[in-house]
Design a protein around this motif. Sequence first.
Motif, PDB file in Angstrom:
ATOM      1  N   PHE A  82      -3.356  12.148   5.417  1.00  0.00           N
ATOM      2  CA  PHE A  82      -4.171  10.921   6.089  1.00  0.00           C
ATOM      3  C   PHE A  82      -4.964  10.027   4.858  1.00  0.00           C
ATOM      4  O   PHE A  82      -4.812   8.840   5.115  1.00  0.00           O
ATOM      5  N   GLU A  83      -5.720  10.738   4.345  1.00  0.00           N
ATOM      6  CA  GLU A  83      -6.491  10.195   3.186  1.00  0.00           C
ATOM      7  C   GLU A  83      -5.552   9.489   2.248  1.00  0.00           C
ATOM      8  O   GLU A  83      -5.518   8.409   1.761  1.00  0.00           O
ATOM      9  N   LEU A  84      -4.341  10.199   1.658  1.00  0.00           N
ATOM     10  CA  LEU A  84      -3.485   9.432   0.946  1.00  0.00           C
ATOM     11  C   LEU A  84      -2.822   8.366   1.445  1.00  0.00           C
ATOM     12  O   LEU A  84      -2.360   7.354   0.583  1.00  0.00           O
ATOM     13  N   ALA A  85      -2.511   8.335   2.571  1.00  0.00           N
ATOM     14  CA  ALA A  85      -1.848   7.274   3.316  1.00  0.00           C
ATOM     15  C   ALA A  85      -2.780   6.170   3.542  1.00  0.00           C
ATOM     16  O   ALA A  85      -2.531   5.157   4.202  1.00  0.00           O
ATOM     17  N   ASN A  86      -4.183   6.213   3.442  1.00  0.00           N
ATOM     18  CA  ASN A  86      -5.105   5.281   3.713  1.00  0.00           C
ATOM     19  C   ASN A  86      -4.790   3.821   3.363  1.00  0.00           C
ATOM     20  O   ASN A  86      -4.365   3.638   2.337  1.00  0.00           O
ATOM     21  N   LYS A  87      -4.933   2.907   4.184  1.00  0.00           N
ATOM     22  CA  LYS A  87      -4.409   1.573   4.281  1.00  0.00           C
ATOM     23  C   LYS A  87      -3.251   1.457   4.316  1.00  0.00           C
ATOM     24  O   LYS A  87      -2.384   0.166   4.125  1.00  0.00           O
ATOM     25  N   GLY A  88      -2.410   2.386   4.071  1.00  0.00           N
ATOM     26  CA  GLY A  88      -0.942   2.314   4.233  1.00  0.00           C
ATOM     27  C   GLY A  88      -0.130   2.906   5.530  1.00  0.00           C
ATOM     28  O   GLY A  88      -0.472   2.739   6.424  1.00  0.00           O
ATOM     29  N   THR A  89       1.024   3.704   5.205  1.00  0.00           N
ATOM     30  CA  THR A  89       1.810   4.245   6.293  1.00  0.00           C
ATOM     31  C   THR A  89       1.966   5.603   6.194  1.00  0.00           C
ATOM     32  O   THR A  89       2.425   5.882   5.141  1.00  0.00           O
ATOM     33  N   GLU A 149       0.931  -1.212  -0.014  1.00  0.00           N
ATOM     34  CA  GLU A 149       0.049  -0.072   0.025  1.00  0.00           C
ATOM     35  C   GLU A 149       0.880   1.309  -0.009  1.00  0.00           C
ATOM     36  O   GLU A 149       2.171   0.896  -0.037  1.00  0.00           O
ATOM     37  N   SER A 150       0.326   2.413   0.163  1.00  0.00           N
ATOM     38  CA  SER A 150       0.972   3.642  -0.030  1.00  0.00           C
ATOM     39  C   SER A 150       1.839   3.971   1.183  1.00  0.00           C
ATOM     40  O   SER A 150       1.480   3.659   2.478  1.00  0.00           O
ATOM     41  N   PHE A 151       3.210   4.586   0.986  1.00  0.00           N
ATOM     42  CA  PHE A 151       3.726   5.176   2.065  1.00  0.00           C
ATOM     43  C   PHE A 151       4.119   6.520   1.716  1.00  0.00           C
ATOM     44  O   PHE A 151       4.287   7.035   0.920  1.00  0.00           O
ATOM     45  N   VAL A 152       3.384   7.494   2.713  1.00  0.00           N
ATOM     46  CA  VAL A 152       3.172   8.844   2.374  1.00  0.00           C
ATOM     47  C   VAL A 152       4.290   9.603   3.419  1.00  0.00           C
ATOM     48  O   VAL A 152       4.014   9.401   4.707  1.00  0.00           O
ATOM     49  N   ALA A 153       5.209  10.235   3.061  1.00  0.00           N
ATOM     50  CA  ALA A 153       5.915  11.313   4.078  1.00  0.00           C
ATOM     51  C   ALA A 153       5.754  12.637   3.941  1.00  0.00           C
ATOM     52  O   ALA A 153       5.585  13.144   2.782  1.00  0.00           O
ATOM     53  N   VAL A 154       5.668  13.475   5.165  1.00  0.00           N
ATOM     54  CA  VAL A 154       5.501  14.852   5.270  1.00  0.00           C
ATOM     55  C   VAL A 154       6.270  15.356   6.125  1.00  0.00           C
ATOM     56  O   VAL A 154       6.708  14.795   7.284  1.00  0.00           O
ATOM     57  N   ASP A 155       7.061  16.433   5.912  1.00  0.00           N
ATOM     58  CA  ASP A 155       7.818  17.056   6.798  1.00  0.00           C
ATOM     59  C   ASP A 155       7.212  18.287   7.558  1.00  0.00           C
ATOM     60  O   ASP A 155       6.821  19.163   6.878  1.00  0.00           O
ATOM     61  N   CYS A 156       6.796  17.858   8.696  1.00  0.00           N
ATOM     62  CA  CYS A 156       6.020  18.735   9.469  1.00  0.00           C
ATOM     63  C   CYS A 156       6.743  20.332   9.678  1.00  0.00           C
ATOM     64  O   CYS A 156       6.100  21.168   9.661  1.00  0.00           O
ATOM     65  N   GLY A 157       7.869  20.031   9.619  1.00  0.00           N
ATOM     66  CA  GLY A 157       9.009  21.543   9.624  1.00  0.00           C
ATOM     67  C   GLY A 157       8.947  22.277   8.344  1.00  0.00           C
ATOM     68  O   GLY A 157       9.098  23.409   8.378  1.00  0.00           O
ATOM     69  N   ALA A 158       8.734  21.701   7.265  1.00  0.00           N
ATOM     70  CA  ALA A 158       8.499  22.573   5.929  1.00  0.00           C
ATOM     71  C   ALA A 158       7.197  22.997   5.610  1.00  0.00           C
ATOM     72  O   ALA A 158       7.270  23.671   4.541  1.00  0.00           O
ATOM     73  N   ILE A 212       4.117   6.613  11.438  1.00  0.00           N
ATOM     74  CA  ILE A 212       5.655   6.694  12.101  1.00  0.00           C
ATOM     75  C   ILE A 212       5.920   8.180  12.405  1.00  0.00           C
ATOM     76  O   ILE A 212       5.851   8.788  11.327  1.00  0.00           O
ATOM     77  N   VAL A 213       6.505   8.601  13.086  1.00  0.00           N
ATOM     78  CA  VAL A 213       6.836   9.998  13.612  1.00  0.00           C
ATOM     79  C   VAL A 213       8.443   9.858  13.624  1.00  0.00           C
ATOM     80  O   VAL A 213       9.006   9.072  14.065  1.00  0.00           O
ATOM     81  N   ALA A 214       9.069  11.142  13.535  1.00  0.00           N
ATOM     82  CA  ALA A 214      10.311  11.335  13.634  1.00  0.00           C
ATOM     83  C   ALA A 214      10.573  12.793  14.038  1.00  0.00           C
ATOM     84  O   ALA A 214       9.963  13.655  13.986  1.00  0.00           O
TER      85      ALA A 214
END
Length: 459
Positions: free
Chosen positions: A232-239, A194-203, A281-283
């Motif tokens: 969240f919608e884009l990552a539905n079923k994924g990470t 399924e989808s893996f979606v990454a977002v940089d909260c600082g950017a 997953i958060v960082a």
Amino acid sequence: MSKILVIDDNVDTCKLLRTYLTRKGFEVDSALTGKEGLNQLKEKQHEVILCDYRLPDMNGLAMIDKIKEINSESKIIIITGYSDVNLAVKSIKKGAYEYVTKPIMPDEILAMINKSLKHTNVITKDKKKNETSEKKIKSKAEFVKGSGLKSKQINKLIKLVSPTKMTVMLIGESGTGKEVTAKQIHRKSKRKNESFVAVDCGAIPKELAGSELFGHKKGAFTGALNDKKGVFELANKGTLFLDEIGNLSYDNQIKLLRVIQERTVKPIGSEKEIKVDVRIIVATNDDLKQKVNSNKFREDLYFRVNEFRIDLLPLRERKAELTDFIQFFLENSNQELDKNITSVDKKVIEILNSYSFPGNIRELRNMIKRAVLMCEGEILKSENFPPEIQNSTFLENNEADDLEMGDISDLKTIVEIAEKNAILSALLKANYNKSKAAKILGVDRKTLYNKISQYEIEI
């Protein structure tokens, strides 16, 4: 045709990059000041921006903020000197895609631009189906499997938590491989297809964070011309990977907590809630516990995202695995740059072992790639590295005796003290002639001036 904007106060640099990249099929604009560059961005959308860190009217960090306000999708590549690597790391944290060090190598810039244009934060199921076997193998090789004890411990934790639904918190300095680790967890999970979606909260600009995370409906606010799905919608079923979560505003922390608890999102301007099934997953490279104590991060959210913690140590604390990392990046660089370097000179290993790597694994990767590009033979040698790296100074026994070692807590501090001592010694030998001191140290005058300013050396 992809559009590139070069922002640099050096006319020759702008001309070189504009000519070279135009020949490679890009539409290239240039600007000599930050203000001029920002005005051009308002008139035309550029996919990639090459921006010098030191501009006459503002620095790279300020430019990143202003560029993101105009177009959050543009990939920003910061141009910097090796003496400014710490600043480059801050730029990555701010939201820059990557950084490149001077002197500028056009082929290196081209490879980085092409990579940024191909980069996507969303790995979809359909794209995975269309990948060739070679690309799949390369994708799996993004993760460096060091042979040391610390790498084995990290790999064990990844293997342990990946099949579960637990929320994972990755802690580590900039450049330690947090996103790569998150992708590895995703690939070993039951959601790997399924989808893996990454977002940089600082950017993400604060005023756009709610829209990026949760989506919005057309007309919800000025500029909302169409419906938009949040991550969240884009990552539905994924990470969903939320990098630098500590940079979220307090209001968005509240909204995020609710989504994690209820597993529903409400786009801005909508009355309808949407169910989502997302592994999170958060960082962070912040001390979130300290932020909790100072009321800058919600305690309830902290406990929600800290179900399972993995600490990624800085490279200076993993020197036993340095040869593993060097070999890994050598092989990757050979493939990417179409080179055939078969081995690394022992002196290179010694030099890199004596360097503190403020930019961590990311800095090593860039360093090896640049050296591979510079190398004309089959053996990677010390002369393929910049003078600042070749002359990385360590404490001699007589210097160590003069230091109160009990006050020094890490290798980086020791290296900084040694470097400052080396500069002072060179200045003394050159009778405080900076040009002569730069020659003694094997660096250019600009690098020496930057170091003098960095260490606040009074002359």
